[in-house]
Every structure is written in structure tokens, then in C-alpha cells.
Design an enzyme around this catalytic site. Sequence first.
Site, mmCIF file in Angstrom:
data_model
loop_
_atom_site.group_PDB
_atom_site.id
_atom_site.type_symbol
_atom_site.label_atom_id
_atom_site.label_comp_id
_atom_site.label_asym_id
_atom_site.label_seq_id
_atom_site.Cartn_x
_atom_site.Cartn_y
_atom_site.Cartn_z
ATOM 1 C CG ASN A 246 10.938 -4.756 -5.589
ATOM 2 O OD1 ASN A 246 10.013 -4.491 -5.145
ATOM 3 N ND2 ASN A 246 12.291 -4.234 -5.400
ATOM 4 N N GLY A 285 3.789 6.309 -4.085
ATOM 5 C CA GLY A 285 4.426 5.070 -3.778
ATOM 6 C C GLY A 285 4.578 4.157 -5.209
ATOM 7 C CG ASP A 291 2.302 1.230 -12.635
ATOM 8 O OD1 ASP A 291 2.626 -0.114 -12.993
ATOM 9 O OD2 ASP A 291 1.341 1.005 -11.898
ATOM 10 C CG HIS A 353 -2.966 -4.385 -2.022
ATOM 11 N ND1 HIS A 353 -2.746 -5.921 -2.292
ATOM 12 C CD2 HIS A 353 -1.798 -4.195 -1.800
ATOM 13 C CE1 HIS A 353 -1.555 -6.008 -2.607
ATOM 14 N NE2 HIS A 353 -0.903 -4.904 -2.658
ATOM 15 C CD GLU A 382 -5.016 -1.484 -3.721
ATOM 16 O OE1 GLU A 382 -5.324 -2.582 -3.538
ATOM 17 O OE2 GLU A 382 -4.289 -0.352 -3.133
ATOM 18 C CD GLU A 409 -5.883 -7.550 -2.451
ATOM 19 O OE1 GLU A 409 -6.462 -6.790 -3.546
ATOM 20 O OE2 GLU A 409 -4.705 -7.610 -2.302
#
Length: 445
Positions: A246, A285, A291, A353, A382, A409
Site C-alpha cells: 500500500n 474497490g 481518491d 488491471h 487505468e 494493462e
Amino acid sequence: MTETKSLTLNGASHTNGKAHTNGKIKVNGDVQPNEQLVDAFADGTVAISANTPELVPGLVDQVASLGKDVNLQDHKDRSTLLEAARSLVYALETPREAMIRYCWSQATLYAALETGVDLDVFAVLSKDEKPKTATDLAAATGADPVMLARILKHLAAMGVILETGPNEYRRTGISSSLSMKRYNDAYPCMTNCITAGVLALPAQLKKDSYANPSNGKDCAFQRGFNTDLHFFEFMKANPEIASQFNNHMSAYHQGRPSWMDVGFYNVPSLFPNVEQNDVLLVDVGGSMGHDLSEFRRKWRDAPGRLVLQDLPEVIAQAKIMQLHWSIEAMEHDFFTEQPIKGARAYYMHSVLHDWTDDHCRKILTGLVGAMKRGYSKVLINENVIPDTNAYWETTSLDLIMMADFASTERTEAHWHRLVESAGLKITKIWSAQKGVESLIECELA
């Protein structure tokens, strides 16, 4: 009578001629050496000559021109000069030098960095600008001075620290950052959950007859780490490694343009017809809620509710970190039905991804069932790999995903195929700069 000989070159038939084909030609079915190429390789000139000498003059001019007026505080200016300088190095470097860099310097630098992190060498070195000797650093860290001197010399040779005299060193920006856990956790993180999988990739691909990996529980990760667990199951079983991971991800995202910055995505376009009790944004998620916290800081007057969703153990940790009071934390498995119906936007950052197309289709289908036609959007934050001139960070990450997740990706064409297979359509792909995640805006098809 002159004998006619048939030459098979790249699948085509030629008569009484020669052509280069991997240093060999076939004459009447027999492989013959191509003498010109054999001679070129035999005398070693290929391996000790500049890689692409024809590019050097133009790149020298480009670097000189860019360097005259570069503003190192401007990301675009600095990154443009950096890319030109890297291209010049690659053009100048000989194949022999590249081989040694790939095979020697990168692995040994990593070992030196991780050793330095574990010893807290960088924290000691970065306390001030004053140069410190290897003996001083050994005394401060409890390391053997001879061993540490060898480690430090390699770190200096690779530009991590600055050599100021015999066995004497000064801090740099890199070494200063390595004194902070958010950044230095990257090195044990890679060792503990990434690198062994990547190194096992060639053997795993060979075992699978070079098929594109598609099973996250039977890929190079399991081979490299000798486990039956999926990457995320492995993380759950090893919370200390998960914490390192993390931290590494938070450092990776720092300083990069965000989709919610002015000039990237048209954030205010989400606001019309959203009342205070409506859900503006669901972060599916969303981990610790970084964010959504950023969104609230940058768009304080945005209407509606912000909802963070993740698995129970993640949500519990997010609550401990004291989320902003306006962010609602909700336990949710994104492989199940989406409980928030009719939200303005369902947002996912670097979620898809991690998963194969089949898994992603299930995640997206769960959102489709909750969306309100003509109103709800899916926002996918992404990478979108371009058809040409892809950035090395993105291609590196792609191979990491291949090795440790059996995922990928995706290119723009791949994204279109994936979202359309789930009942969505891409209305626009918003991008800021090379190597930065795009925002893929989707609506119901």
C-alpha cells in the site's frame, strides 16, 4: 550446363542468389552460413559499437536545445528532456554495455538499496548536508564497515548517493526519499510479493507453451513464491507485506496528474441534477479512500454523497484512518451485485488491471445492473497503452501484471472490446500525459 540452385529465404524461393536470414541461408534445403554476417559478429564489432549511431547527432542536438531553456519545476519540460537524454544513452550504449547493465547493475543495485533500507543507512545519511564516511555510517547502523563501504561505493556508482571523497558520501534527493517509509517500503515490497514472480515468468511461459496467462492462481506468482494462493489471498495472509504494498502504491501515484485536476476530466459535468442526498460518486474497490479524500479536497462544493466500497477488513482499516466525515464507508465485494442504485458515477482506480477479462466482465456487469440510463456513468481510471511509443513504466507494469496476476494493462481497442462485452460503451477517453492513467468514461450501451 550451369546448375540452378534453389534458395529458400523466409518462405520464398529464389534462384542463384543470396539473402540474409538470421546469419544463414538455405541452399537446396541445406543450411549454409551467411559469411558476411558471420564475419560481422565474429570480430565483435557489433557488440562493442554504439547501439544506434545514426540517431546520436540528432539526439545530441535535441538534448542541447531542450537543456537551454528547461524549467526543472515544470513536469512536461523536465520529462521531455529526461526522455531525450535516456534515448541518447540508449543510442550511445553498446550491446555489451547494455548486457552488463541488464545482467549486473540492476540486480546488484537492488540488493544494495534493500540492504541500505534495512540498515537505515539512508536515514542517517540524510539527516543533513554534511558528508559522512563509510566508517561513520557503519558505526551509526551497526554494520561491518568493510561490507558497508562496498555497498556504498556501488550506490554512488549508480547515482543513488553522491561521492565526495574516498569512502565519503553525501545525500541526494533519492537517498533522502529513502529515509521515509512511504518510499523505502518499495524495496522489501518487491522482494516479498513481486520480483520472484517476475523472475519466474520465463519458466512459467515456457511451461504453458507461451500462451497468454489467464489464471491468477496458476501463473508465475505461484511458481516464484511457492504458494497456491492468489496474489490478494497472499496479501491477506501477510498483512505486513500488504502494508508495504500500500505504501509503494501511494508513492507510485504521488506527483502524477489526477483525473480530478482542472484541465484533465470535466468534473463539473457530473454535478447537474445531483441533489445533496443523491450519490455522486461510488469508489468501487477504493481501498483506504485516498481518491475520495482527494476529490473532497479539490471539489469541496460538489453536491451529493461520496461512498467508499471495499472488503470488510479494508473498510475497517479505512475507518481507523479517520476518513473525512462526508465519505460513507461501505463493505462490498465487487464481484457481487452493486447495492447503490442509480449513482451518478461508479468509479474504479486500478481495479480492472488486476483481473482477467472474464473477471472484469463480471465486475462491470454488476455495475450495469445498478446504473440509471441517461444519467449514470462508469469512470475507469487505468492505463491505456498506445499502439506506438508506449512508456516504459506502463510496459513494465504490464509484465508485472502478467507475471503476478495473469492480467494485463490494456490498449484502447482492448478496452472497447471489454466494456462493450459487459453492456457498456466508451463515450470518451480522457488523458493528460504519457505514462499516466487515463479516465475512461462509459455509459450504458
